[in-house]
Design a protein around this motif. Structure first.
Motif, PDB file in Angstrom:
ATOM      1  N   GLY A   1       0.803  -1.222   0.000  1.00 13.57           N
ATOM      2  CA  GLY A   1       0.000   0.000   0.000  1.00 13.57           C
ATOM      3  C   GLY A   1       0.823   1.252   0.000  1.00 13.57           C
ATOM      4  N   THR A   2       2.085   1.183  -0.426  1.00 15.39           N
ATOM      5  CA  THR A   2       2.981   2.343  -0.400  1.00 15.39           C
ATOM      6  C   THR A   2       3.350   2.855  -1.789  1.00 15.39           C
ATOM      7  OG1 THR A   2       4.918   0.872  -0.305  1.00 15.39           O
ATOM      8  CG2 THR A   2       3.980   1.603   1.794  1.00 15.39           C
TER       9      THR A   2
ATOM     10  N   GLY B   1      -8.812  -0.614  -7.933  1.00 12.45           N
ATOM     11  CA  GLY B   1      -7.922   0.513  -7.671  1.00 12.45           C
ATOM     12  C   GLY B   1      -6.683   0.055  -6.930  1.00 12.45           C
TER      13      GLY B   1
ATOM     14  N   ASP C   1      -5.249   1.304  -4.419  1.00 10.83           N
ATOM     15  CA  ASP C   1      -5.326   1.410  -2.962  1.00 10.83           C
ATOM     16  C   ASP C   1      -5.942   0.155  -2.337  1.00 10.83           C
ATOM     17  OD1 ASP C   1      -4.232   3.907  -3.152  1.00 10.83           O
ATOM     18  OD2 ASP C   1      -6.154   4.972  -3.098  1.00 10.83           O
ATOM     19  N   ALA C   2      -6.746  -0.586  -3.121  1.00  9.62           N
ATOM     20  CA  ALA C   2      -7.416  -1.776  -2.589  1.00  9.62           C
ATOM     21  C   ALA C   2      -6.579  -3.049  -2.742  1.00  9.62           C
ATOM     22  CB  ALA C   2      -8.765  -1.967  -3.275  1.00  9.62           C
TER      23      ALA C   2
ATOM     24  N   GLY D   1       1.572   4.617  -3.956  1.00  5.53           N
ATOM     25  CA  GLY D   1       1.162   6.010  -4.133  1.00  5.53           C
ATOM     26  C   GLY D   1       0.737   6.325  -5.558  1.00  5.53           C
TER      27      GLY D   1
ATOM     28  N   CYS E   1     -10.159  -6.314  -8.258  1.00  5.90           N
ATOM     29  CA  CYS E   1      -9.703  -5.098  -7.567  1.00  5.90           C
ATOM     30  C   CYS E   1      -9.697  -3.958  -8.581  1.00  5.90           C
ATOM     31  CB  CYS E   1      -8.300  -5.337  -7.006  1.00  5.90           C
ATOM     32  SG  CYS E   1      -7.527  -3.884  -6.315  1.00  5.90           S
TER      33      CYS E   1
END
Length: 595
Positions: free
Chosen positions: A361-362, A458, A460-461, A364, A456
């Motif tokens: 999740g890094t 996106g 971020d997910a 960005g 999924c």
């Protein structure tokens, strides 16, 4: 060996000049004539005449076998003698004549060998006199033996005649051997002349080979210097040099380039076991090796096998020029494949760094630009795929195997490896079952599990869906059919037992329904909870449950009764049965009970 050679040494021989003069051993009776009879001639009188005819026949004989046969058959020309045995020296050993009798053969053979080249007496039952007489050449070499016996002791004159016959036989043998040596010398001279001619031709060939080698060096050096084409440029040059179809395969047997006719379509899927066996066999040799209809050379750099270059030679036409060109092509390719491998390693590292950031999740906002840089579109809906194989460590080798299998089934994905498993980020719903079959072929075993997340939409997910894929894999690994592929959106009830559930409530629920059994197992090192879990997994079937636990049916029945007694729950009650089954699932999958 001696028996086989002896057969060729003793052929029959017919005297084309007429029969031998008949002596005491073979004179025919003459018809009575009118008039006074001439004075009778004694055997001793006839012997010189008979020996002269025999001597002529001995020297006219074509080989040593016929000479010995004539001497043995006409020994009576020298007196009241019988030839008991004859021997010829062959390769330092005494080979018996086929005319030797069987009765005394072994005893006579031992006696003759004991004489060690000297003359000496022999004893034969029923014979008053016997002697083994050496057949010696002019230079003293032993050609063989004649073993002669007589019913009475021979006179001095008869002994002299026998000695003369033996001498003539030995002389005839010397002539035969001399003629053979002359023929052998002539053949050796012819061989030397042919060898000289061959050396001259070889010198011419070496000059031509040097020109060919310079041409090979120049062509392949030009390919390397151009910096274009890679493996295809090398196979084109190799095909041009040899006229044979040329190909390059990677370390695992997948085709990278083919030039020339006869390319298989589709190209055969490699067998990992047979491939490793082939590589080890070829690696033991110094240069190209023939394997079935191919001439194969390894592409190596500092001992590491990078791939294979081969020529398809169905008619076995390859000569030393072909072998040289193939070996030189392998050396040229070693630098090319090493360069390509380095580029691929850089690309894999970029992929892994991107996937690692996505899973954590890094990544960005820069994730989309980074994915475009490695040729992947993150704007599409993605699925997270987790792959684990029980007999393979999740190292670079296994990660590459997963990547090859994914490419084989048409998946477009990014890849990384984590402790215990490999992760793929696929841009479409993956054919997970086809991926499982491809990996089973790649690894040579079916002992693997694949978990696939829900779609999924996106970046971020992605961490959440990564946990879904792990949950799907764990459920599959703890099920009855532990090997295969499972999608998270097909888990049904198990989805509510996954991430996001209140673990404290789950633990309370499990303790309420299984607490007594868990405590009992802990105190007595038993397996009551596992037995109950298997019983539910098998749909309450006694035989299947007993088989899965490797226990007898009566043992299972006893355990189930103990489970009722210890837990205080009724397995026949629908509500109790449902709660117990859910509790065992939570205990095994969520709380990490034995699988």
């Amino acid at each position: 060996m001696a028996g086989s050679r002896a057969h060729t040494l003793y052929p029959r021989y017919s005297d084309r000049k007429g029969d031998l003069p008949r002596g005491s051993a073979g004179r025919q009776p003459t018809s009575a004539r009118a008039g006074p009879h001439p004075p009778a001639r004694t055997p001793t009188d006839r012997a010189p005449h008979d020996l002269m005819g025999l001597s002529q026949a001995l020297f006219d004989a074509p080989d040593e076998g016929e000479i010995l046969r004539l001497a043995m058959e006409h020994i009576g020309a020298a007196g009241p003698y019988s030839a008991e045995a004859g021997y010829l020296t062959v390769g330092g050993d005494l080979v018996p004549s086929p005319r030797n009798g069987e009765t005394h053969a072994s005893a006579l053979g031992r006696r003759v060998r004991e004489l060690a080249g000297q003359d000496g007496p022999v004893a034969v039952p029923g014979r008053a006199w016997g002697r083994a007489m050496g057949l010696r050449g002019v230079e003293g070499g032993l050609h063989g033996y004649l073993v002669v016996t007589s019913r009475s002791r021979p006179t001095e004159a008869e002994r002299s005649l026998l000695t003369t016959l033996v001498a003539h036989t030995a002389a005839a043998l010397s002539v035969v051997f001399a003629h053979r040596r002359q023929r052998e010398d002539a053949l050796e001279l012819c061989r030397l002349r042919e060898e000289r001619t061959a050396l001259q031709r070889k010198l011419i060939s070496v000059v031509a080979e040097l020109g060919y080698e310079r041409a090979v060096h120049a062509l392949l050096a030009g390919v390397a210097a151009s910096g274009g084409g890679g493996e295809e440029a090398v196979t084109r040059a190799l095909h041009r040099l040899t006229g044979l179809p040329a190909l390059v395969e990677d370390r695992f047997g997948r085709l990278r380039s083919w030039t020339g006719p006869g390319r298989p379509d589709p190209y055969p899927e490699p067998d990992p076991v047979r491939r490793d066996e082939m590589l080890h066999t070829v690696a033991r040799e110094a240069g190209p090796v023939r394997r079935e209809d191919r001439l194969v050379a390894l592409v190596r750099l500092r001992g590491e096998i990078l791939g294979v270059v081969a020529l398809v030679d169905v008619r076995d036409e390859a000569d030393e020029h072909t072998v040289f060109a193939l070996g030189h092509a392998a050396k040229s390719l070693s630098l090319e494949l090493a360069h390509l491998r380095d580029l691929a390693e850089v690309e894999r590292r970029l992929h892994r760094e991107l996937v690692d950031d996505l899973l954590a999740g890094t990544a960005g906002a820069g994730a989309y630009a980074r994915s475009e840089a490695v040729g992947h579109d993150l704007h599409r809906s993605h699925y997270i795929v987790v792959v684990r194989w029980s007999n393979r460590t999740a190292d670079d080798s296994f990660a590459q195997a997963v990547g090859r299998a994914a490419s084989t089934v048409g998946m477009r994905s990014l890849l990384t490896r984590r402790p215990g498993h490999v992760v793929l980020v696929a841009d479409d719903r993956p054919p997970a079952r086809a991926l499982y079959e491809a990996l089973a072929r790649e690894t040579g075993t079916r002992s693997g599990t694949i978990g696939v997340s829900a779609p999924c939409d996106g970046v971020d997910a992605i961490p959440h869906h990564y946990r879904e894929a792990q949950r799907a894999l764990d459920v599959r690994r703890h099920s009855r059919e532990r090997y295969g592929a499972t999608f998270f959106d097909e888990l049904g009830l198990y989805r509510i037992l996954g991430p996001g559930s209140d673990y404290r409530e789950l633990e309370t629920f499990v303790h309420e329904w299984l607490g007594r059994l868990i405590d009992y197992d802990s105190r007595h090192h038993a397996a009551m909870v596992e037995t109950l879990s298997r019983y539910f997994d098998c749909g309450g079937n006694y035989d299947e449950t007993a088989d899965s636990l490797a226990i007898h049916r009566s043992t299972l029945r006893y355990r189930l009764q103990r489970i009722r007694d210890i837990g205080g729950h009724d397995l026949a009650d629908v509500e109790d049965r449902l709660n117990l089954q859910v509790a065992t699932r939570v205990w095994k999958i969520v709380l990490g009970g034995p699988g």
